[in-house]
Design a protein around this motif. Structure first.
Motif, short mmCIF file in Angstrom:
data_model
loop_
_atom_site.label_atom_id
_atom_site.label_comp_id
_atom_site.label_asym_id
_atom_site.label_seq_id
_atom_site.Cartn_x
_atom_site.Cartn_y
_atom_site.Cartn_z
N ASP A 134 0.83 -1.21 0.00
CA ASP A 134 0.00 0.00 0.00
C ASP A 134 0.87 1.27 0.00
O ASP A 134 0.61 2.20 -0.76
N SER A 135 1.90 1.27 0.83
CA SER A 135 2.78 2.45 0.86
C SER A 135 3.58 2.56 -0.44
O SER A 135 3.87 3.67 -0.90
N LEU A 136 3.91 1.43 -1.05
CA LEU A 136 4.59 1.45 -2.35
C LEU A 136 3.69 2.08 -3.41
O LEU A 136 4.13 2.91 -4.21
N LYS A 137 2.43 1.70 -3.39
CA LYS A 137 1.46 2.26 -4.34
C LYS A 137 1.35 3.77 -4.16
O LYS A 137 1.34 4.51 -5.15
N LYS A 138 1.33 4.24 -2.92
CA LYS A 138 1.23 5.68 -2.65
C LYS A 138 2.47 6.42 -3.17
O LYS A 138 2.36 7.51 -3.74
N VAL A 139 3.62 5.81 -2.98
CA VAL A 139 4.86 6.45 -3.45
C VAL A 139 4.89 6.52 -4.97
O VAL A 139 5.27 7.54 -5.55
N VAL A 140 4.49 5.46 -5.61
CA VAL A 140 4.47 5.45 -7.08
C VAL A 140 3.50 6.50 -7.60
O VAL A 140 3.80 7.23 -8.56
N GLU A 141 2.33 6.61 -6.99
CA GLU A 141 1.37 7.65 -7.39
C GLU A 141 1.95 9.04 -7.15
O GLU A 141 1.78 9.96 -7.96
N SER A 142 2.64 9.18 -6.03
CA SER A 142 3.28 10.45 -5.71
C SER A 142 4.36 10.79 -6.75
O SER A 142 4.51 11.96 -7.13
#
Length: 118
Positions: free
Chosen positions: A64-72
């Motif tokens: 989930d945090s990886l997904k947020k970073v990629v979106e960021s």
């Protein structure tokens, strides 16, 4: 040569050569100052964005945090592209302003030289 003639020659030299040279020097210095400031601002903003994104990778703990970073990262890439476009427009505007002011100084110098020659 009389004092009045010397004074007139000095004034003509000042208006025909010295004043335009001073104006060109001031214009060049002003343009350089604005250009360097714009470049420093751009580098600072892009560096801040890059460092912020690098720090965000330190927070990756799970999917989930990886997904947020990629979106960021995607958002940051868009922001960076917009920033670069804005910076390019700003620098082009500075260049256009410089050309216009240079032309005005040249025209004023020609007028001063023409009137001094009369």
């Amino acid at each position: 040569m009389s004092k009045a003639t010397t004074q007139q020659a000095t004034e003509q030299f000042e208006s025909a050569f010295v004043a335009p040279a001073r104006s060109v020097g001031a214009l060049n210095l002003d343009y350089t100052e604005k250009l360097v400031a714009a470049q420093f601002d751009a580098v600072r903003a892009l560096t801040d964005m890059g460092l912020s994104q690098a720090r965000s990778w330190l927070d990756v703990r799970d999917a989930d945090s990886l997904k947020k970073v990629v979106e960021s990262q995607q958002k940051a890439s868009q922001d960076m592209g917009e920033r670069l476009r804005g910076d390019a427009e700003k620098i082009m505007s500075l260049g256009q302003e410089y050309v216009q002011q240079s032309q005005k100084i040249a025209e004023d110098g020609i007028k001063a030289a023409t009137s001094a020659a009369k």
